[in-house]
Design an enzyme around this catalytic site. Structure first.
Site, PDB file in Angstrom:
ATOM      1  NE  ARG A  37      21.448  11.654  49.426  1.00  0.00           N
ATOM      2  CZ  ARG A  37      22.410  12.520  49.183  1.00  0.00           C
ATOM      3  NH1 ARG A  37      22.461  13.669  49.838  1.00  0.00           N
ATOM      4  NH2 ARG A  37      23.334  12.274  48.297  1.00  0.00           N
TER       5      ARG A  37
ATOM      6  CE1 TYR B 282      12.013   8.689  44.826  1.00  0.00           C
ATOM      7  CE2 TYR B 282      14.291   9.042  45.455  1.00  0.00           C
ATOM      8  CZ  TYR B 282      13.354   8.462  44.616  1.00  0.00           C
ATOM      9  OH  TYR B 282      13.766   7.665  43.585  1.00  0.00           O
TER      10      TYR B 282
ATOM     11  CB  SER C 223      27.053   9.838  43.817  1.00  0.00           C
ATOM     12  OG  SER C 223      27.292  11.146  43.399  1.00  0.00           O
TER      13      SER C 223
HETATM   14  C1  OXD Z   1      22.816   7.305  48.224  1.00  0.00           C
HETATM   15  C2  OXD Z   1      23.662   8.505  48.108  1.00  0.00           C
HETATM   16  O1  OXD Z   1      21.613   7.380  47.927  1.00  0.00           O
HETATM   17  O2  OXD Z   1      24.836   8.418  48.449  1.00  0.00           O
HETATM   18  O3  OXD Z   1      23.344   6.270  48.640  1.00  0.00           O
HETATM   19  O4  OXD Z   1      23.174   9.555  47.698  1.00  0.00           O
END
Ligand code: OXD
Ligand code: MN
Length: 602
Positions: free
Chosen positions: A72, A213, A264
């Protein structure tokens, strides 16, 4: 291809996007196996996908992304609300008119030489009162196949859209038009400065450009199910949270439902699929990442998992850490950026098995002994490599995981990764203190040893990158939900599986033994055990949290249960500083909680 809908609003939107993006053709998706198989066959033929060994990994495929497109992109992610103050200090804000202008220029002709897929999908069981209908337009067949696994793609969604005249539009392009005769890249995408992940929150519209992605491209997940949904939820009186959902059943068959938020790298997927070590108690998975929760007719809070699959981090997934996740990706799985072994199976770091070598995530020949110029081992899989696996393939998926009514939540769990300060478990005195606990959940940036000056990374409700509006208003929404739910609100607990002693040794075994902590929570909810009052909350009385067979030395247990007032005062100071940035949007109830904690700490 003629459109399988007559809904004027939807047809107009699709026509508008087609005109702007000028694809070679438009394909309406239906979610069928034939559609999935033929797209995969095309991608294998073009060299984008690798078909894995049918004996070892049936119906599974591996992809390698462009090395620049691996995760991300938070600094390219925008909340484009009309009013800047609606985005708040945790989001990148941009004026929606300006962003639309910039992105329209990028979108113009961006699908040239490609197919534009129109994907009707539901987040949540199709037709559930908690679910939402949406359409993703994309020029990536990889996205279509991932959406097949992660959401419910179906023409039934088109019928619901027609009946309600409502859908959430999500537009995605990899941002790599093809000139006639131009050979496509294995993983087409745009350079970072052209990537935009945009949320027009005043009109519930998502525009994503330039990345293929995960959360940047599978728009049902973080964009819709968290950022857009959290904003809708506050207006509509429900909750969209970054939480796993599990069912914990006791030997008498009584079922407890737990929703838990962790930043995470705190083992969320592991907890969702935990193998209980408490005799007779069993965990079943409902979701591993997102919970949508709404008060039901009986006043309790009902949760659904809006997703249909797991987009899990591969490295570290092993037989010892999460056998159920490993089993979930035994077949029907898409792997991205892992090692493809010589016999066309997959491998990643900390998988718990040896690997002789193969092709690494950058598509280069690779062996585990390879080192870079600095003598550091070259990783075969990218640290954010992923498996996209069907939830239905998880051996411990709960029979109610697709129940449109959802499951009633008994317990909220918050936590973070702290080597010091936070005890193994404590319970909030009441829901409002639970909101304070969630809002101040924090992890240490590293697992370094005792250092009270170390700054903490606060991640309220593990939602920092996913709150689609002002985080101060979001915290107020939590307090408001507490008022709505009253004495039916879930009980709130804070856990820390990551305590270490001064020599860096883990004090708690973690993994399956975390079920012992969950059991104590359930015993509290049932009123089976009392708790001791401490300045930070309610804690287990010795003997109530079963340690049978664990051999935890008494001094380690004392440390796991210790409330060190000096360290807590420091954490409170850090929390005050952090919450200070929400200014006058910080709810008065949050200030009250801080004052009350300060007074209790003395
Ligand atoms: C996921 C995140 O990919 O929290 O779930 O980044
Ligand atoms: Mn997540």
């Amino acid at each position: 291809m003629s459109a399988p809908t007559k809904n004027a609003k939807l047809l107009a939107w699709v026509a508008e996007i087609e005109k702007m993006c000028t694809p070679d053709q438009v394909v309406w998706c239906n979610g069928s196996t034939e559609e999935y198989d033929s797209l995969m066959a095309e991608m294998v033929a073009s060299g984008m996908a690798i078909k894995l060994n049918e004996q070892k990994r049936p119906n599974s495929f591996a992809f390698n992304s462009d090395p620049s497109d691996v995760a991300r992109v938070e600094n390219r992610t925008y909340i484009a609300s009309v009013k800047k103050e609606d985005a708040g200090p945790t989001n990148n804000w941009i004026d929606p008119a300006e962003l639309k202008k910039t992105m329209t220029e990028l979108y113009k002709g961006c699908m040239k030489g490609r197919t534009m897929y129109v994907i009707p999908f539901s987040m949540g069981p199709i037709g559930s009162p908690i679910s939402k209908n949406a359409i993703e337009i994309t020029d990536s067949p990889y996205v279509v196949c991932n959406m097949h696994i992660m959401t419910r793609v179906s023409t039934k969604v088109l019928e619901l859209i027609d009946a309600t005249d409502e859908f959430i539009p999500c537009l995605h392009s990899v941002g790599a038009p093809l000139e006639p005769g131009q050979k496509d890249a294995r993983w087409p995408c745009a350079p970072i400065e052209k990537k935009y992940i945009a949320h027009f929150t005043d009109e519930n519209l998502i525009w994503s450009f330039g990345s293929g992605y995960g959360g940047n491209a599978l728009l049902g997940k973080k964009c819709l199910a968290l950022r857009i949904a959290s904003n809708m939820a506050r207006h509509e009186g429900w909750m969209a949270e970054h939480m796993l959902i599990l069912r914990f059943t006791n030997p008498q068959g009584k079922k407890f439902h737990i929703a838990a938020a962790f930043p995470s790298a705190c083992g969320k997927t592991n907890l969702a699929m935990l193998q209980s070590t408490v005799p007779g108690w069993k965990v079943e998975t409902i979701g591993d990442d997102i919970a949508w929760m709404k008060p039901g007719a009986d006043g309790r809070l009902y949760a659904i998992n809006p997703e249909a699959g797991f987009f899990g981090v591969a490295p570290g997934t092993a037989e010892y850490s999460n056998p159920m996740a490993l089993a979930s990706c035994a077949k029907d799985t898409i792997f991205t950026n892992v090692v493809v072994t010589e016999d066309k199976d997959v491998w990643w770091e900390d998988m718990g098995v040896e690997c002789a070598g193969g092709t690494d995530w950058k598509n280069n020949p690779w062996t585990p002994d390879m080192k870079d110029a600095d003598g550091k081992k070259i990783k075969g899989a990218h640290p954010n490599s992923r498996f996209t696996a069907r939830a239905a393939n998880c051996p411990v998926i709960c029979e109610d995981w697709e129940n449109p009514a959802g499951v009633p939540i008994d317990i909220f769990v918050f936590g973070g990764r702290r080597t010091t300060t936070m005890p193994l478990v404590h319970e909030a005195f009441d829901f409002n203190q639970g909101v304070y606990m969630g809002a101040t959940a924090a992890s240490e940036p590293t697992a370094a040893a005792l250092d009270v000056k170390q700054s903490l990374r606060f991640d309220p409700f593990a939602m920092t990158p996913f709150i689609g509006y002002h985080a101060g208003d979001y915290m107020q929404h939590w307090f408001d939900m507490g008022e709505t739910l009253g004495n039916k609100a879930p009980r709130c607990f804070y856990v820390n599986w990551f305590r270490k002693d001064e020599n860096g040794k883990w004090l708690w075994p973690g993994f399956g033994d975390n079920s012992r902590v969950l059991k104590w929570m359930c015993d509290r909810v049932e009123g089976k055990v009392e708790a001791r009052e401490t300045p930070i909350g309610l804690m287990p009385i010795d003997g109530d949290l079963t340690l049978d067979g664990l051999n935890i030395p008494a001094e380690d247990w004392a440390e796991l249960m210790k409330v060190d007032v000096t360290l807590f005062k420091k954490t409170l100071e850090d929390a005050k500083e952090y919450l200070g940035k929400f200014g006058d949007k910080l709810p008065a109830k949050m200030t009250e909680q801080m004052a009350a904690l300060e007074a209790r700490l003395g």
